[in-house]
Scaffold this motif. Structure first.
Motif, short mmCIF file in Angstrom:
data_model
loop_
_atom_site.label_atom_id
_atom_site.label_comp_id
_atom_site.label_asym_id
_atom_site.label_seq_id
_atom_site.Cartn_x
_atom_site.Cartn_y
_atom_site.Cartn_z
N VAL A 98 0.87 -1.18 0.00
CA VAL A 98 0.00 0.00 0.00
C VAL A 98 0.90 1.23 0.00
CG1 VAL A 98 -1.83 1.24 1.22
CG2 VAL A 98 -1.75 -1.25 1.31
N PRO A 99 0.87 2.03 -1.07
CA PRO A 99 1.75 3.19 -1.13
C PRO A 99 1.35 4.29 -0.15
CG PRO A 99 0.31 3.15 -3.03
CD PRO A 99 0.06 1.88 -2.26
N SER A 100 2.32 5.04 0.27
CA SER A 100 2.08 6.16 1.17
C SER A 100 1.33 7.27 0.43
CB SER A 100 3.43 6.70 1.66
OG SER A 100 3.26 7.94 2.29
N PRO A 101 0.43 7.97 1.13
CA PRO A 101 -0.27 9.08 0.51
C PRO A 101 0.54 10.38 0.50
CG PRO A 101 -1.08 8.79 2.73
CD PRO A 101 -0.09 7.67 2.46
N CYS A 102 1.78 10.32 0.92
CA CYS A 102 2.63 11.52 1.00
C CYS A 102 2.75 12.18 -0.38
CB CYS A 102 4.02 11.12 1.50
SG CYS A 102 5.16 12.53 1.59
N ILE A 103 2.58 13.51 -0.39
CA ILE A 103 2.74 14.27 -1.64
C ILE A 103 3.89 15.27 -1.52
CG2 ILE A 103 0.33 13.97 -2.36
CD1 ILE A 103 -0.16 16.87 -1.32
N SER A 104 4.77 15.05 -0.58
CA SER A 104 5.96 15.87 -0.34
C SER A 104 5.63 17.32 0.02
CB SER A 104 6.89 15.81 -1.55
OG SER A 104 7.34 14.48 -1.73
N VAL A 105 4.51 17.52 0.68
CA VAL A 105 4.17 18.81 1.28
C VAL A 105 4.10 18.54 2.78
CG1 VAL A 105 2.46 20.67 1.41
CG2 VAL A 105 2.88 19.49 -0.76
N CYS A 106 5.24 18.47 3.40
CA CYS A 106 5.33 17.96 4.77
C CYS A 106 5.37 19.11 5.78
CB CYS A 106 6.57 17.09 4.91
SG CYS A 106 6.61 15.73 3.72
N ASP A 151 -2.27 18.33 14.64
CA ASP A 151 -1.17 17.36 14.56
C ASP A 151 -1.28 16.49 13.31
OD1 ASP A 151 0.36 18.09 16.71
OD2 ASP A 151 -0.48 16.60 18.08
N ARG A 152 -1.82 17.10 12.24
CA ARG A 152 -1.92 16.39 10.96
C ARG A 152 -1.11 17.13 9.92
NH1 ARG A 152 -8.21 15.60 11.36
NH2 ARG A 152 -8.24 13.71 12.62
N CYS A 153 -0.57 16.37 8.99
CA CYS A 153 0.18 16.94 7.88
C CYS A 153 -0.81 17.65 6.94
CB CYS A 153 0.93 15.84 7.13
SG CYS A 153 1.77 16.42 5.66
N CYS A 207 -0.67 15.37 3.30
CA CYS A 207 -1.31 14.05 3.15
C CYS A 207 -2.46 13.82 4.12
CB CYS A 207 -0.27 12.94 3.32
SG CYS A 207 0.43 12.80 4.98
N LEU A 208 -2.64 14.74 5.08
CA LEU A 208 -3.73 14.70 6.06
C LEU A 208 -3.60 13.61 7.12
CD1 LEU A 208 -6.70 15.42 3.63
CD2 LEU A 208 -5.44 17.06 5.05
N ARG A 209 -2.45 12.95 7.14
CA ARG A 209 -2.25 11.92 8.17
C ARG A 209 -1.81 12.57 9.48
NH1 ARG A 209 2.02 7.93 5.77
NH2 ARG A 209 2.77 9.91 4.95
N HIS A 210 -2.19 11.95 10.58
CA HIS A 210 -1.74 12.36 11.91
C HIS A 210 -0.26 12.00 12.04
CE1 HIS A 210 -1.42 12.26 16.31
NE2 HIS A 210 -2.41 13.13 16.29
N VAL A 211 0.46 12.73 12.87
CA VAL A 211 1.89 12.47 13.02
C VAL A 211 2.17 11.02 13.43
CG1 VAL A 211 2.60 14.86 13.41
CG2 VAL A 211 1.93 13.46 15.35
N ASP A 212 1.31 10.44 14.25
CA ASP A 212 1.50 9.04 14.66
C ASP A 212 1.33 8.10 13.46
OD1 ASP A 212 1.94 9.82 17.29
OD2 ASP A 212 -0.16 9.54 17.86
N GLU A 213 0.39 8.42 12.58
CA GLU A 213 0.18 7.59 11.39
C GLU A 213 1.37 7.67 10.45
OE1 GLU A 213 -4.70 8.06 11.33
OE2 GLU A 213 -3.45 9.44 10.18
N ILE A 214 1.94 8.85 10.33
CA ILE A 214 3.13 9.03 9.49
C ILE A 214 4.30 8.24 10.07
CG2 ILE A 214 4.85 10.70 8.67
CD1 ILE A 214 2.51 12.79 8.71
N ARG A 215 4.49 8.37 11.37
CA ARG A 215 5.59 7.67 12.04
C ARG A 215 5.46 6.16 11.92
NH1 ARG A 215 4.57 8.14 17.72
NH2 ARG A 215 3.36 6.28 17.28
N LYS A 218 -3.15 0.32 6.87
CA LYS A 218 -2.87 1.41 5.93
C LYS A 218 -4.12 1.74 5.12
CE LYS A 218 2.03 0.35 5.48
NZ LYS A 218 3.08 -0.12 4.59
N ARG A 219 -4.83 0.73 4.65
CA ARG A 219 -6.04 0.96 3.88
C ARG A 219 -7.12 1.66 4.73
NH1 ARG A 219 -4.39 -3.76 1.00
NH2 ARG A 219 -5.35 -5.16 2.51
N ALA A 220 -7.18 1.32 6.00
CA ALA A 220 -8.15 1.97 6.90
C ALA A 220 -7.82 3.46 7.05
CB ALA A 220 -8.15 1.27 8.26
N ILE A 221 -6.56 3.79 7.16
CA ILE A 221 -6.16 5.20 7.25
C ILE A 221 -6.49 5.91 5.93
CG2 ILE A 221 -4.17 6.76 7.39
CD1 ILE A 221 -2.93 4.67 9.35
#
Length: 72
Positions: A23-31, A38-40, A43-51, A61-64
């Protein structure tokens, strides 16, 4: 020099961890993390999800990923 001559004990071999990369990361390099949520902002992920992304299972990952559209 043999193992019995060596005063330092050998380290135990750690089991090799296998990370799921299906499952690829949703990161779009806008960090940038919004300090209010506490979300990016990229990609809108929480810092814990990114970590934890590298060690999460594919199902986790699919649930996130399923939650991201509602976070906009």
């Amino acid at each position: 020099m043999t193992d019995s001559d060596n005063p330092r004990p050998r380290r135990r071999q750690r089991p090799q961890r296998v990370f799921d990369t299906s499952v690829p990361s949703p990161c779009i390099s806008v960090c940038q993390v919004d300090p209010r949520t506490d979300r990016c902002i990229g990609c809108l992920r929480h810092v814990d999800e990114i970590r934890d992304w590298p060690i999460l299972t594919a199902e986790q990952k699919r649930a996130i990923l399923a939650q991201l559209p509602q976070r906009k």
